[in-house]
Every structure is written in C-alpha cells, then in structure tokens.
Design a protein around this motif. Structure first.
Motif, PDB file in Angstrom:
ATOM      1  N   GLU A   1       0.832  -1.205   0.000  1.00 55.15           N
ATOM      2  CA  GLU A   1       0.000   0.000   0.000  1.00 55.15           C
ATOM      3  C   GLU A   1       0.866   1.255   0.000  1.00 55.15           C
ATOM      4  OE1 GLU A   1      -2.515  -0.456   3.373  1.00 55.15           O
ATOM      5  OE2 GLU A   1      -3.725  -2.064   2.460  1.00 55.15           O
ATOM      6  N   LYS A   2       1.936   1.228   0.771  1.00 45.97           N
ATOM      7  CA  LYS A   2       2.838   2.376   0.821  1.00 45.97           C
ATOM      8  C   LYS A   2       3.558   2.562  -0.511  1.00 45.97           C
ATOM      9  CE  LYS A   2       3.599   4.859   3.498  1.00 45.97           C
ATOM     10  NZ  LYS A   2       3.080   6.249   3.668  1.00 45.97           N
ATOM     11  N   LEU A   3       4.036   1.479  -1.108  1.00 45.01           N
ATOM     12  CA  LEU A   3       4.762   1.579  -2.379  1.00 45.01           C
ATOM     13  C   LEU A   3       3.841   2.057  -3.496  1.00 45.01           C
ATOM     14  CD1 LEU A   3       7.118  -1.545  -2.346  1.00 45.01           C
ATOM     15  CD2 LEU A   3       7.425   0.724  -1.339  1.00 45.01           C
ATOM     16  N   ASP A   4       2.604   1.595  -3.497  1.00 48.86           N
ATOM     17  CA  ASP A   4       1.650   2.064  -4.505  1.00 48.86           C
ATOM     18  C   ASP A   4       1.361   3.557  -4.329  1.00 48.86           C
ATOM     19  OD1 ASP A   4       1.360  -0.296  -5.870  1.00 48.86           O
ATOM     20  OD2 ASP A   4      -0.407  -0.958  -4.755  1.00 48.86           O
ATOM     21  N   GLU A   5       1.372   3.987  -3.091  1.00 49.64           N
ATOM     22  CA  GLU A   5       1.158   5.407  -2.800  1.00 49.64           C
ATOM     23  C   GLU A   5       2.339   6.243  -3.285  1.00 49.64           C
ATOM     24  OE1 GLU A   5       1.607   7.964   1.247  1.00 49.64           O
ATOM     25  OE2 GLU A   5       0.219   6.269   1.366  1.00 49.64           O
TER      26      GLU A   5
END
Length: 261
Positions: free
Chosen positions: A230-234
């Motif tokens: 989720e963080k990397l996609d953000e």
C-alpha cells in the motif's frame, strides 16, 4: 488489484529466471560436449573450450548483482573502477543493496545507513548516497533495500500466531524506510532508482505441506506485506518490489521437502 498484479509479476519473474538458468545450463553443456568454436554477431568468439582463461568470452545470463556496505564502504576510487570493470565484463545492469537500515526487534531501535528523516531513528553513517552516485555515473540501475532485522527473521514462522503481529509491526517500519529512502533519493536519482528490495528471505516452510497450514502462512505474509504494498503504490506504483526466496530441502522438520511445494 495492484497488489495482486505486483505479486504475480514477482512470481512470473522468478519462474522466467529459473527457466533462463536451465536453458543456459543446457547450452553450456552442449557447447562443452561438441568443443565447437563459434562467433556471435558482434564478432566475439566463444572459445570456452580453451585452456587460456584470457581468451574466454564472458556470456553471462546474469544481469544483476548484490553489493553490501561492509564490502564497498571503505573502497577507493581505484577499487570502484575495478568493480565497474567486472560489471562491464559480466553485463551487470542492476545492483541490489539491502542494508539501508537495521531494525532491532528487542529494543525497537532503528539505525540507518543514509541521512534519515524518520523520527527517533539514528544515522550510523552514509554509505547509500555513494552507491547512488556510482550507479548514476556508470549507467546502472539500483534496487534499494527497505530494512533488515539483525537477529534474523523469526517472525516468518507463522506457526506461532504471535508472529502475525510482530511481522505486521516490522512491515510498518519497512514501509516507513521505503518512504524515507524514496523521498530522499528518487527526486535526484529517478533514472537510477529501479525499485525496492525486501531483505527477509521467505523459505520452503513445512507449513506448505498441508492446505490449512499453507493458508495460515499465506495469511501471515499478506497481513504484513500488504502494508508495504500500500505504501509503495502510494509512493510510485510503477516501481517494482523484489525479494529473494530461499530454498533448503536439507533442513530439519521446519522445511518442506516436497518438490511439489
């Protein structure tokens, strides 16, 4: 959906790499058995049957390599020149460096190897910036680690239900490191920043041997990894996330010895 696609991409990539190794091995055996000397389109002769190493043409299927600060941290310019020469000869395009930060599970202390903006973290020295500089100067891509735990990876044993929460907490720290590293380096080194590397090595756990325990293992991994995804996609959904699976069929009762798993 992005998380699922990303995970499937890793699995397919690993399968393709295994196939490439297998094909390379077969071609090498055929060449050795025949003793033929051939030339490629660039004019380089394949003289692998020669007894003189200086005449061997390097035809490596490997396009990436690992490097760690304990090795290059004290290198001189000449040391780097020699290393880059080897990369050139081997066709190395990608470099993976895992030791960007160390998270102590027992104390909760986070120590980084780059100038960090994470509250409460300590920078032990900067060895990451130099690697970005070297890769930029020499046209290489860098996969950068998002943290490691010096005491090992006991939290990957999801037979212990407590490890669900431990792994989730570790992944929260790794997500914060990924964000910190990205914000610090991507603006200046976007042409070098190839993606993120997950240091803990998932292995062939004996939990794979039964459907119910296999599902428990998958649930445990997803419980933590989804926080990172989720963080990397953000941050940047176009940057890949890679890891190194570890296979050991000679271990004790904690590993699966089934080739089907």
């Amino acid at each position: 959906m992005k998380k699922l696609i990303k995970l499937l991409t890793f699995i397919v990539s690993i399968s393709m790499l295994s196939a490439a190794f297998s094909a390379c091995s077969d071609e090498k055996n055929e060449s050795t058995n025949s003793g033929d000397v051939s030339a490629d389109q660039s004019g380089n002769n394949d003289v692998s049957g020669s007894d003189d190493p200086s005449t061997w043409a390097l035809k490596s299927p490997i396009s990436g390599t690992f490097i760690q600060p304990w090795l290059y941290g004290s290198w001189s310019s000449r040391d780097w020149e020699r290393e880059i020469q080897v990369w050139d000869e081997m066709g190395i395009e990608y470099v993976i460096m895992g030791d960007t930060a160390s998270y102590d599970l027992s104390t909760g202390k986070l120590t980084t190897a780059y100038p960090t903006s994470i509250e409460g973290a300590t920078c032990s020295g900067d060895v990451v910036t130099k690697l970005f500089e070297v890769c930029k100067e020499n046209g290489r891509k860098l996969f950068i680690g998002i943290g490691n735990t010096p005491a090992g990876w006991p939290y990957l044993d999801f037979g212990n239900k407590d490890n669900f929460e431990v792994f989730r907490e570790v992944c929260k720290v790794y997500a914060s490191i990924a964000e910190d590293v990205y914000n610090h380096y991507y603006p200046e080194y976007s042409d070098v920043f190839a993606g993120f590397y997950f240091v803990p090595e998932m292995y062939n756990s004996s939990m794979f041997d039964a459907d119910d325990t296999r599902q428990t293992y998958v649930d445990g991994m997803a419980y933590g990894l989804n926080i990172i995804f989720e963080k990397l996609d953000e941050l940047n959904p176009d940057l890949p996330f890679i890891f190194s699976p570890y296979l050991n069929i000679f271990g004790g009762s904690w590993v699966s010895k089934s080739s089907e798993n």
